[in-house]
Each structure stands twice: as structure tokens, then as C-alpha cells.
Design a protein around this motif. Structure first.
Motif, mmCIF file in Angstrom:
data_model
loop_
_atom_site.group_PDB
_atom_site.id
_atom_site.type_symbol
_atom_site.label_atom_id
_atom_site.label_comp_id
_atom_site.label_asym_id
_atom_site.label_seq_id
_atom_site.Cartn_x
_atom_site.Cartn_y
_atom_site.Cartn_z
ATOM 1 N N GLU A 50 0.898 -1.239 -0.120
ATOM 2 C CA GLU A 50 -0.058 0.002 0.042
ATOM 3 C C GLU A 50 0.982 1.147 -0.085
ATOM 4 O O GLU A 50 0.463 2.429 -0.358
ATOM 5 N N ARG A 51 2.091 1.135 0.511
ATOM 6 C CA ARG A 51 3.036 2.317 0.496
ATOM 7 C C ARG A 51 3.491 2.531 -0.877
ATOM 8 O O ARG A 51 3.257 4.045 -1.273
ATOM 9 N N LEU A 52 3.608 1.655 -1.760
ATOM 10 C CA LEU A 52 4.057 1.717 -3.070
ATOM 11 C C LEU A 52 2.775 2.384 -3.826
ATOM 12 O O LEU A 52 2.900 3.205 -4.808
ATOM 13 N N LEU A 95 3.652 -4.261 -6.382
ATOM 14 C CA LEU A 95 2.301 -3.738 -5.968
ATOM 15 C C LEU A 95 1.387 -4.555 -5.127
ATOM 16 O O LEU A 95 0.707 -4.383 -4.000
ATOM 17 N N ASN A 96 1.343 -5.800 -5.738
ATOM 18 C CA ASN A 96 0.288 -6.696 -5.227
ATOM 19 C C ASN A 96 0.860 -8.058 -4.549
ATOM 20 O O ASN A 96 -0.018 -9.007 -4.155
ATOM 21 N N SER A 97 2.178 -8.108 -4.016
ATOM 22 C CA SER A 97 2.725 -9.153 -3.463
ATOM 23 C C SER A 97 3.669 -8.514 -2.411
ATOM 24 O O SER A 97 4.012 -7.300 -2.432
ATOM 25 N N GLU A 98 4.281 -9.378 -1.673
ATOM 26 C CA GLU A 98 5.566 -9.087 -1.018
ATOM 27 C C GLU A 98 6.873 -9.040 -1.747
ATOM 28 O O GLU A 98 7.938 -8.734 -1.146
ATOM 29 N N ARG A 99 6.876 -9.016 -2.796
ATOM 30 C CA ARG A 99 8.010 -8.815 -3.810
ATOM 31 C C ARG A 99 8.719 -7.540 -3.731
ATOM 32 O O ARG A 99 8.115 -6.592 -4.005
ATOM 33 N N THR A 100 10.263 -7.679 -3.383
ATOM 34 C CA THR A 100 10.845 -6.518 -3.361
ATOM 35 C C THR A 100 12.186 -6.550 -4.514
ATOM 36 O O THR A 100 12.656 -7.614 -4.805
ATOM 37 N N PRO A 101 12.009 -5.393 -5.207
ATOM 38 C CA PRO A 101 12.783 -5.167 -6.411
ATOM 39 C C PRO A 101 14.194 -5.284 -6.036
ATOM 40 O O PRO A 101 14.717 -4.790 -4.971
ATOM 41 N N HIS A 102 15.095 -5.394 -6.997
ATOM 42 C CA HIS A 102 16.540 -5.147 -6.910
ATOM 43 C C HIS A 102 16.770 -3.693 -6.347
ATOM 44 O O HIS A 102 16.303 -2.887 -6.800
ATOM 45 N N ALA A 103 17.901 -3.515 -5.762
ATOM 46 C CA ALA A 103 18.404 -2.186 -5.296
ATOM 47 C C ALA A 103 18.141 -1.233 -6.110
ATOM 48 O O ALA A 103 17.689 -0.096 -6.027
ATOM 49 N N ARG A 104 18.823 -1.368 -7.311
ATOM 50 C CA ARG A 104 18.977 -0.037 -8.571
ATOM 51 C C ARG A 104 17.622 0.220 -8.791
ATOM 52 O O ARG A 104 17.204 1.188 -9.196
ATOM 53 N N ASN A 105 16.626 -0.628 -8.824
ATOM 54 C CA ASN A 105 15.290 -0.528 -9.519
ATOM 55 C C ASN A 105 14.528 0.157 -8.320
ATOM 56 O O ASN A 105 13.586 1.422 -8.448
ATOM 57 N N ALA A 106 14.786 -0.275 -7.168
ATOM 58 C CA ALA A 106 13.943 0.215 -5.954
ATOM 59 C C ALA A 106 14.545 1.737 -5.853
ATOM 60 O O ALA A 106 13.634 2.684 -5.572
ATOM 61 N N GLU A 107 15.616 2.022 -5.759
ATOM 62 C CA GLU A 107 16.335 3.650 -5.647
ATOM 63 C C GLU A 107 15.544 4.549 -6.778
ATOM 64 O O GLU A 107 15.283 5.542 -6.620
ATOM 65 N N ALA A 108 15.733 4.016 -8.142
ATOM 66 C CA ALA A 108 15.303 4.818 -9.149
ATOM 67 C C ALA A 108 13.644 4.929 -9.306
ATOM 68 O O ALA A 108 13.393 6.055 -9.520
ATOM 69 N N ALA A 109 13.114 3.803 -8.584
ATOM 70 C CA ALA A 109 11.592 4.174 -8.574
ATOM 71 C C ALA A 109 11.204 5.017 -7.323
ATOM 72 O O ALA A 109 10.394 5.996 -7.633
ATOM 73 N N ALA A 110 12.030 5.088 -6.650
ATOM 74 C CA ALA A 110 11.680 5.816 -5.151
ATOM 75 C C ALA A 110 11.957 7.434 -5.740
ATOM 76 O O ALA A 110 11.190 8.124 -5.164
ATOM 77 N N LYS A 111 13.002 7.548 -6.372
ATOM 78 C CA LYS A 111 13.292 8.807 -6.894
ATOM 79 C C LYS A 111 12.677 9.679 -7.726
ATOM 80 O O LYS A 111 11.907 10.650 -7.538
ATOM 81 N N LEU A 112 11.892 8.761 -8.743
ATOM 82 C CA LEU A 112 10.869 9.059 -9.812
ATOM 83 C C LEU A 112 9.568 9.374 -8.754
ATOM 84 O O LEU A 112 8.829 10.566 -9.034
ATOM 85 N N LEU A 113 9.438 8.758 -7.904
ATOM 86 C CA LEU A 113 8.079 9.038 -7.129
ATOM 87 C C LEU A 113 8.172 9.994 -5.954
ATOM 88 O O LEU A 113 7.153 10.191 -5.026
ATOM 89 N N ALA A 173 10.114 9.482 -3.081
ATOM 90 C CA ALA A 173 9.789 8.686 -1.841
ATOM 91 C C ALA A 173 11.062 8.153 -1.486
ATOM 92 O O ALA A 173 12.011 8.253 -2.346
ATOM 93 N N ASP A 174 11.043 7.443 -0.251
ATOM 94 C CA ASP A 174 12.232 6.935 0.241
ATOM 95 C C ASP A 174 12.123 5.352 0.039
ATOM 96 O O ASP A 174 10.999 4.910 0.041
ATOM 97 N N ALA A 175 13.032 4.642 -0.601
ATOM 98 C CA ALA A 175 12.961 3.276 -1.013
ATOM 99 C C ALA A 175 12.972 2.353 0.120
ATOM 100 O O ALA A 175 12.092 1.616 0.095
ATOM 101 N N TYR A 176 13.444 2.649 1.145
ATOM 102 C CA TYR A 176 13.454 1.858 2.401
ATOM 103 C C TYR A 176 11.924 1.962 3.030
ATOM 104 O O TYR A 176 11.713 1.197 3.761
ATOM 105 N N HIS A 177 11.359 3.151 2.782
ATOM 106 C CA HIS A 177 10.021 3.184 3.187
ATOM 107 C C HIS A 177 9.055 2.415 2.395
ATOM 108 O O HIS A 177 8.029 1.738 2.872
ATOM 109 N N LEU A 178 9.397 2.317 1.114
ATOM 110 C CA LEU A 178 8.339 1.732 0.252
ATOM 111 C C LEU A 178 8.581 0.236 0.241
ATOM 112 O O LEU A 178 7.538 -0.498 0.114
#
Length: 245
Positions: free
Chosen positions: A10-12, A41-59, A61-66
């Protein structure tokens, strides 16, 4: 079935809605399949670090919060591949606004090791003002340029004369400078020279520091060595003004 499985991340979801970004738009930005974003979005799946950081920057938000489990997954095992946000075959393929936005997002450190001053003047049209604002806000700004520039450009004062009068900037020259490295906090844009190619045809790496992963660490060590062995720039005109006053 757990609550996390039912509701997903839900955070994402909230960050995507707030940023007004679609699943397809986020996937295109990251270069991944939309199904991957849907799984985040719909599971507990966590992306690779580079994708998580890039997604958080676009959104915004903080990657570790998402993804709270991101730290558990990557805390001790980041790799050089995780640090590569993007790789561009030549300078003209880099999104034009990325050069300026990378600097504009800096909050603590800006390092510019620049052999191609004319390109930087074109890519970041308001560089003197931007750097002056950053320095006045407490950002550490260091700039090193070639001691003996090639071509008609003779130095920083020719391309960015107003930078010489900006307080808080550390300006210097170095005889061994070849690659262009732009650092803004944990993001780096690195132009890697190739013998026989003009700088415009050299590949560009967009890197982001992740823990102790080795690639960015090597460039940061290089930057520190450059500044430690560079010759400080002391404009004669500014010195004369100070004496006259």
C-alpha cells in the motif's frame, strides 16, 4: 493468506497515486516489464536495489519506506551491477535534462571533474547560478578542470567566468584529468574516454552508490585523489581587486 498478500504494497500504491504515475510509466522509466511493477504492488516482492532506488526517486519517496525489507536483502551484498542506473552508448543519448536535474537534486555534495567545459556550459545553462545557490545552502562544491586544456578553451574563467567570484566553491586544476565525472550526493554521471574517439562519442554511465558496492567507491576515491593533488585556482583579477580595496 496474510494481510500483506491481500492488500499488497500500500505504501508503493500510495506513492504512485500521489506522483500521478501509471504502472506502465514507472515500468518504462525503469526499463522493466509492467508485470514486475504489478508484482511489487500486489505481493511482498522486493525489487533489486537499483530499481528500488530509481523508482523511489521518480516517486519522490524513500526506497526503504516503500520496501522495508530492502535493507535486509541488500545490506551486505550490493554488487557493481546494482549501482548502474543506466548506461548510454554516447553523450547524445543521455536524456538532456538529466545533467541539470542531477545537480539540482544535490543536498550535501557536488563534485565536478570536467575536461569538457564547453559541453557542460551547454548541458547546464545556468551552472554558475545553480552552484552559487547550492554553495550558499551549505552544499560542498568542488570543481577541478584540466591544467592544460586542449583546443581554444583555456580554462574555467573562459567558459564560466562568474564562477571565479562565487564564494564557497573550491576551484582547482589538475594535469592528469581525462574523464568527466559529475557527482551529486550518491549519483554520478561518468563519461568514459575511449582512445581515438571524441568525447561526444564516449559512453556515459549513470551510477548510484549503494552501501559498499565497489564501482562508485572507485570513482569517489579517484575524485578525492584528484582534489588532493590538484592546484588551487587563484584568479589574479580577484586578488588585485582585494589589494586595491
Amino acid at each position: 493468506m496474510s494481510a500483506a498478500t491481500i492488500t499488497g504494497n500500500e505504501r508503493l500504491r500510495a506513492a504512485i497515486v500521489t506522483a500521478n504515475v501509471t504502472i506502465e510509466g514507472l515500468a518504462n522509466h525503469l526499463g522493466v516489464d509492467p508485470k514486475s511493477v504489478d508484482r511489487w504492488l500486489n505481493s511482498e516482492r522486493t525489487p533489486h536495489a537499483r530499481n528500488a532506488e530509481a523508482a523511489a526517486k521518480l516517486l519522490g519517496a524513500d526506497a526503504y519506506h516503500l520496501w522495508p525489507r530492502l535493507g535486509e536483502r541488500h545490506r551486505s551484498t550490493p554488487t557493481a551491477q546494482d549501482e548502474v542506473v543506466a548506461c548510454y552508448p554516447m553523450r547524445s543519448t543521455v536524456p538532456y535534462g538529466l545533467w541539470r536535474s542531477t545537480l539540482a537534486n544535490a543536498t550535501t555534495v557536488i563534485d565536478l571533474a570536467v575536461s569538457n567545459l564547453l559541453f557542460l556550459a551547454d548541458a547546464v545553462w545556468d551552472l554558475p547560478t545553480l552552484l552559487a545557490d547550492k554553495a550558499s545552502a551549505g552544499v560542498r562544491v568542488r570543481i577541478v578542470t584540466p591544467e592544460n586544456p586542449a583546443g581554444p578553451v583555456t580554462g574555467l574563467g573562459d567558459v564560466f567566468p562568474s564562477l571565479l567570484a562565487v564564494p564557497g566553491l573550491r576551484l582547482s586544476t589538475h594535469p592528469g584529468l581525462r574523464a568527466d565525472v559529475m557527482r551529486a550526493d550518491d549519483d554520478l554521471l561518468v563519461t568514459t574516454p575511449i582512445d581515438g574517439f571524441t568525447p561526444a562519442l564516449a559512453p556515459v554511465l549513470h551510477l548510484r552508490r549503494l552501501g559498499s558496492a565497489p564501482m562508485v567507491g572507485g570513482y569517489l576515491a579517484t575524485l578525492d585523489h584528484l582534489y588532493a593533488t590538484a592546484t588551487p585556482t587563484r584568479p589574479a583579477t580577484l586578488h588585485l581587486r582585494a589589494v586595491a580595496s
